[in-house]
Design a protein around this motif. Sequence first.
Motif: not given
Length: 301
Positions: A264-273, A287-293
């Motif tokens: 149901p989703f298309d990944k916009v980010t490959g690896k986490a930002i 420092r420990s934040a990981r963003l996914r889209v």
Amino acid sequence: VPVLFDASLDGLALQPGGTYVDCTFGGGGHSRGILDHLGPEGRLFGFDCDPDAADNVPDDARFQLIPENFRFASNFLRLHGVQKVDGILADLGVSSHQFDAAERGFSTRGEGELDMRMDPRLGEGADALLRRMEAGELTQLFRQYGELNQPHKAARAILTALKDQPKGALSTSWLQHTLTPLAPPNKRNQYLAQAFQALRIAVNDELGALEDLLKASLQLLAPGGRLVVISYHSLEDRMVKRFMRAGNLAGEIEKDFHGRALVPFDKVTGKAIVADAEEMVRNPRSRSARLRVAARNTLAA
């Protein structure tokens, strides 16, 4: 200071007339950024069960704060006449304000009651949780949510210390004093932070709330709508990664009769930002934040 501010707004692909949800309003940093990109017809709904968040509400008719846990986003949005949204942002974990308010019990940096409730309406804080749990339950809590080495030792130390502790609220300093002898000499702060994290996750059912939100996003997001999640530890990030990959928490991709993937989703980010060195210096919380889209694709209802 909002974490990964530019990257999270870019991930939402904001449209001036769109409808968006900030699941973790907190200090309102991300919400103000979203509002700056919306036109007169745009709408933003913020969720936060912490009553202190009400002090940060912007004077903007396009914004509506809903003082509830984001796990109930779907129900409360329907009450406001909203069936579909164009983007959902969740900056998980504890807000900077909650960490800095020593009396809330979230941080190892100050003295306060061992409470840790994001929503004071919850019936049980961390102190009550510790007083009712048995050794096996505490061991599992520290293993699963804190990823402590030898979690049984932490559980045993707490239960032993509780025998000499009179009734009444436990304190953050009591927990630190109890667990510090178990911490590796060069990793005391990390060890205590992991233990505090484990209790906080359990008290607030954070992983359960995240699970509810992810599942709700399947119905809430319009086709092309963006799901943007900032996580701070591997348990959250693993859930988000699997869900964006497959649309379920197991991360198992279903296929149709012809073997085509039903995702149901298309990944916009490959690896986490992740934050760059400059942001980490400016805002240590990043420092420990990981963003996914991910973007809801045309399989959306």
